[in-house]
Each structure stands twice: as structure tokens, then as C-alpha cells.
Motif scaffolding. Sequence first.
Motif, PDB file in Angstrom:
ATOM      1  N   VAL A  38       0.883  -1.248  -0.103  1.00  0.00           N
ATOM      2  CA  VAL A  38      -0.007  -0.177  -0.011  1.00  0.00           C
ATOM      3  C   VAL A  38       0.971   1.146   0.170  1.00  0.00           C
ATOM      4  CG1 VAL A  38      -2.108  -1.350   1.156  1.00  0.00           C
ATOM      5  CG2 VAL A  38      -0.173  -0.074   2.491  1.00  0.00           C
ATOM      6  N   PRO A  39       0.442   2.357  -0.545  1.00  0.00           N
ATOM      7  CA  PRO A  39       1.214   3.464  -0.679  1.00  0.00           C
ATOM      8  C   PRO A  39       1.517   3.887   0.797  1.00  0.00           C
ATOM      9  CG  PRO A  39      -0.962   4.138  -1.440  1.00  0.00           C
ATOM     10  CD  PRO A  39      -1.135   2.207  -0.967  1.00  0.00           C
ATOM     11  N   SER A  40       2.695   4.642   0.776  1.00  0.00           N
ATOM     12  CA  SER A  40       3.118   5.278   2.037  1.00  0.00           C
ATOM     13  C   SER A  40       2.325   6.686   2.537  1.00  0.00           C
ATOM     14  CB  SER A  40       4.383   5.576   2.279  1.00  0.00           C
ATOM     15  OG  SER A  40       4.925   6.293   1.478  1.00  0.00           O
ATOM     16  N   ASP A  41       1.401   7.082   1.947  1.00  0.00           N
ATOM     17  CA  ASP A  41       0.579   8.579   2.198  1.00  0.00           C
ATOM     18  C   ASP A  41      -0.482   7.889   2.600  1.00  0.00           C
ATOM     19  OD1 ASP A  41      -0.897   7.779   0.024  1.00  0.00           O
ATOM     20  OD2 ASP A  41       0.101   9.037  -1.499  1.00  0.00           O
ATOM     21  N   SER A  42      -1.410   8.890   3.096  1.00  0.00           N
ATOM     22  CA  SER A  42      -2.676   8.755   3.483  1.00  0.00           C
ATOM     23  C   SER A  42      -3.863   9.289   2.830  1.00  0.00           C
ATOM     24  CB  SER A  42      -2.852   9.405   4.876  1.00  0.00           C
ATOM     25  OG  SER A  42      -2.850  10.699   4.556  1.00  0.00           O
ATOM     26  N   GLU A  43      -3.600   9.173   1.330  1.00  0.00           N
ATOM     27  CA  GLU A  43      -4.315   9.592   0.372  1.00  0.00           C
ATOM     28  C   GLU A  43      -5.750   8.521   0.079  1.00  0.00           C
ATOM     29  OE1 GLU A  43      -4.787  10.047  -4.562  1.00  0.00           O
ATOM     30  OE2 GLU A  43      -2.940  10.529  -3.555  1.00  0.00           O
ATOM     31  N   GLN A  44      -5.467   7.296   0.318  1.00  0.00           N
ATOM     32  CA  GLN A  44      -6.711   6.314   0.283  1.00  0.00           C
ATOM     33  C   GLN A  44      -7.779   6.611   1.765  1.00  0.00           C
ATOM     34  OE1 GLN A  44      -5.016   2.564   0.526  1.00  0.00           O
ATOM     35  NE2 GLN A  44      -4.438   2.463  -2.019  1.00  0.00           N
ATOM     36  N   ARG A  46      -7.780   9.345   3.507  1.00  0.00           N
ATOM     37  CA  ARG A  46      -8.367  10.742   3.338  1.00  0.00           C
ATOM     38  C   ARG A  46      -9.463  10.536   2.360  1.00  0.00           C
ATOM     39  NH1 ARG A  46      -3.262  12.607   2.675  1.00  0.00           N
ATOM     40  NH2 ARG A  46      -3.611  13.095   0.643  1.00  0.00           N
ATOM     41  N   ALA A  47      -9.603   9.870   1.379  1.00  0.00           N
ATOM     42  CA  ALA A  47     -10.641   9.761   0.249  1.00  0.00           C
ATOM     43  C   ALA A  47     -11.708   9.101   0.976  1.00  0.00           C
ATOM     44  CB  ALA A  47     -10.210   9.013  -0.931  1.00  0.00           C
ATOM     45  N   ARG A  48     -11.419   8.081   1.654  1.00  0.00           N
ATOM     46  CA  ARG A  48     -12.503   7.348   2.146  1.00  0.00           C
ATOM     47  C   ARG A  48     -13.473   8.087   3.568  1.00  0.00           C
ATOM     48  NH1 ARG A  48     -12.186   1.594   4.312  1.00  0.00           N
ATOM     49  NH2 ARG A  48     -14.365   1.999   4.434  1.00  0.00           N
ATOM     50  N   TYR A  49     -12.300   8.994   4.255  1.00  0.00           N
ATOM     51  CA  TYR A  49     -12.981   9.822   5.319  1.00  0.00           C
ATOM     52  C   TYR A  49     -13.644  10.983   4.607  1.00  0.00           C
ATOM     53  CZ  TYR A  49     -13.062  12.784   9.179  1.00  0.00           C
ATOM     54  OH  TYR A  49     -13.440  13.588  10.255  1.00  0.00           O
ATOM     55  N   LEU A  50     -13.360  11.474   3.605  1.00  0.00           N
ATOM     56  CA  LEU A  50     -14.165  12.575   2.882  1.00  0.00           C
ATOM     57  C   LEU A  50     -15.412  12.049   2.058  1.00  0.00           C
ATOM     58  CD1 LEU A  50     -11.165  14.695   1.704  1.00  0.00           C
ATOM     59  CD2 LEU A  50     -12.604  15.333   3.591  1.00  0.00           C
ATOM     60  N   GLY A  51     -15.434  10.646   1.835  1.00  0.00           N
ATOM     61  CA  GLY A  51     -16.479  10.123   1.160  1.00  0.00           C
ATOM     62  C   GLY A  51     -17.459   9.858   1.914  1.00  0.00           C
ATOM     63  N   SER A  52     -17.151   9.513   3.349  1.00  0.00           N
ATOM     64  CA  SER A  52     -18.028   8.985   4.271  1.00  0.00           C
ATOM     65  C   SER A  52     -19.177   9.989   4.807  1.00  0.00           C
ATOM     66  CB  SER A  52     -17.169   8.524   5.625  1.00  0.00           C
ATOM     67  OG  SER A  52     -16.582   7.553   5.313  1.00  0.00           O
ATOM     68  N   HIS A  53     -20.329   9.716   4.692  1.00  0.00           N
ATOM     69  CA  HIS A  53     -21.479  10.451   5.181  1.00  0.00           C
ATOM     70  C   HIS A  53     -21.954  10.021   6.306  1.00  0.00           C
ATOM     71  CE1 HIS A  53     -25.120  12.740   5.303  1.00  0.00           C
ATOM     72  NE2 HIS A  53     -25.842  11.933   5.627  1.00  0.00           N
ATOM     73  N   CYS A  54     -22.262  11.206   7.304  1.00  0.00           N
ATOM     74  CA  CYS A  54     -22.418  10.621   8.712  1.00  0.00           C
ATOM     75  C   CYS A  54     -22.972  12.152   9.393  1.00  0.00           C
ATOM     76  CB  CYS A  54     -21.146  10.446   9.617  1.00  0.00           C
ATOM     77  SG  CYS A  54     -21.568   9.982  11.259  1.00  0.00           S
ATOM     78  N   ASP A  55     -24.215  11.888   9.691  1.00  0.00           N
ATOM     79  CA  ASP A  55     -24.866  13.349  10.393  1.00  0.00           C
ATOM     80  C   ASP A  55     -24.589  13.478  11.782  1.00  0.00           C
ATOM     81  OD1 ASP A  55     -26.468  11.261  11.108  1.00  0.00           O
ATOM     82  OD2 ASP A  55     -28.385  12.245  10.290  1.00  0.00           O
ATOM     83  N   LYS A  56     -23.877  12.361  12.485  1.00  0.00           N
ATOM     84  CA  LYS A  56     -23.701  12.443  13.842  1.00  0.00           C
ATOM     85  C   LYS A  56     -22.208  12.795  14.108  1.00  0.00           C
ATOM     86  CE  LYS A  56     -27.614   9.437  14.240  1.00  0.00           C
ATOM     87  NZ  LYS A  56     -27.910   9.561  12.925  1.00  0.00           N
ATOM     88  N   TYR A  57     -21.589  11.810  14.518  1.00  0.00           N
ATOM     89  CA  TYR A  57     -20.024  11.807  14.676  1.00  0.00           C
ATOM     90  C   TYR A  57     -19.415  10.702  14.090  1.00  0.00           C
ATOM     91  CZ  TYR A  57     -15.516  11.658  16.974  1.00  0.00           C
ATOM     92  OH  TYR A  57     -14.077  11.794  17.313  1.00  0.00           O
ATOM     93  N   LEU A  58     -18.411  10.946  13.183  1.00  0.00           N
ATOM     94  CA  LEU A  58     -17.853  10.066  12.340  1.00  0.00           C
ATOM     95  C   LEU A  58     -16.448   9.834  13.207  1.00  0.00           C
ATOM     96  CD1 LEU A  58     -17.510   8.666   9.793  1.00  0.00           C
ATOM     97  CD2 LEU A  58     -16.219  10.532   8.803  1.00  0.00           C
ATOM     98  N   CYS A  59     -16.322   8.505  13.516  1.00  0.00           N
ATOM     99  CA  CYS A  59     -14.919   8.016  14.243  1.00  0.00           C
ATOM    100  C   CYS A  59     -14.079   8.143  13.309  1.00  0.00           C
ATOM    101  CB  CYS A  59     -15.294   6.570  14.889  1.00  0.00           C
ATOM    102  SG  CYS A  59     -16.631   6.572  15.707  1.00  0.00           S
ATOM    103  N   PRO A  60     -12.920   8.903  13.660  1.00  0.00           N
ATOM    104  CA  PRO A  60     -11.794   8.960  12.664  1.00  0.00           C
ATOM    105  C   PRO A  60     -10.926   7.758  12.382  1.00  0.00           C
ATOM    106  CG  PRO A  60     -11.360  10.190  14.893  1.00  0.00           C
ATOM    107  CD  PRO A  60     -12.691   9.621  14.949  1.00  0.00           C
ATOM    108  N   ASP A  61     -10.753   6.604  13.365  1.00  0.00           N
ATOM    109  CA  ASP A  61     -10.102   5.583  13.078  1.00  0.00           C
ATOM    110  C   ASP A  61     -10.912   4.268  12.362  1.00  0.00           C
ATOM    111  OD1 ASP A  61     -11.545   5.278  15.454  1.00  0.00           O
ATOM    112  OD2 ASP A  61      -9.924   4.601  16.515  1.00  0.00           O
TER     113      ASP A  61
END
Length: 115
Positions: A38-44, A46-61
Motif C-alpha cells: 500500500v502507498p506510504s501516504d494517507s490519500e486512500q 482521506r478519500a474514504r474519510y471525505l466520502g463517508s456520510h455521517c450526520d452525527k459523529y464520524l469516528c476518525p479511526d
Amino acid sequence: MRIPTLIFLALMGTVSAQFGFFEQMFGGGQQQQAPQNVPSDSEQYRARYLGSHCDKYLCPDTLACVHFPHHCPCQWPAHEEKVELADGNRICVSRGGFKVGEAARKVELARKGLL
């Protein structure tokens, strides 16, 4: 003499294409590729985080959508025990072979400075 050479090359291309088709159809000559790191950056992530929909609290991990931060699940629940802290957060502690509840007890002892 040139025409027979051209015909020969054309026939060889046709034969090669036919056998290539059969090899592909029946899996002949397939080479297995080694899995890629897997790449050594966090791009994957970040893409999943930004693409996640949550109207409450989105757990960062875990990217779970929950009502409060202390409701976030652990990433490896079979190997970690969730301990809810008084400030409304949670931590995940390695079970390490301890019985259920032992990790939370040790966290509380450490918080009090007794461990």
C-alpha cells in the motif's frame, strides 16, 4: 522469395493469435503478480474519510457513524477492549490475554497513579 516470407509471417501471426486466445481462455501461461504494498501516504484514507456520510459523529479511526465519540468501536475488537474515559472519549487497549474487564481495571489504576 519475398511473398512466401510475407505469407509465412502472416500465418505465424494468425497461429500465435489463436494460441494466445486459447491460453487466455484456459489460463495457460498466466503469471501471478506479487501483491503490491500500500502507498506510504494517507490519500486512500482521506478519500474514504471525505466520502463517508455521517450526520452525527464520524469516528476518525474506524469511520463508524455514532452518536458520541465514546461510542466508537475499536478497530480490532477481537484483540482490543474498549475503555470509556470520563471526558467522553474512549481508548482501545490490547487484551493481551487478560480476562474481560481486566484492561479497564488496569487503565483506571494507571489513571490514579497506582500502576
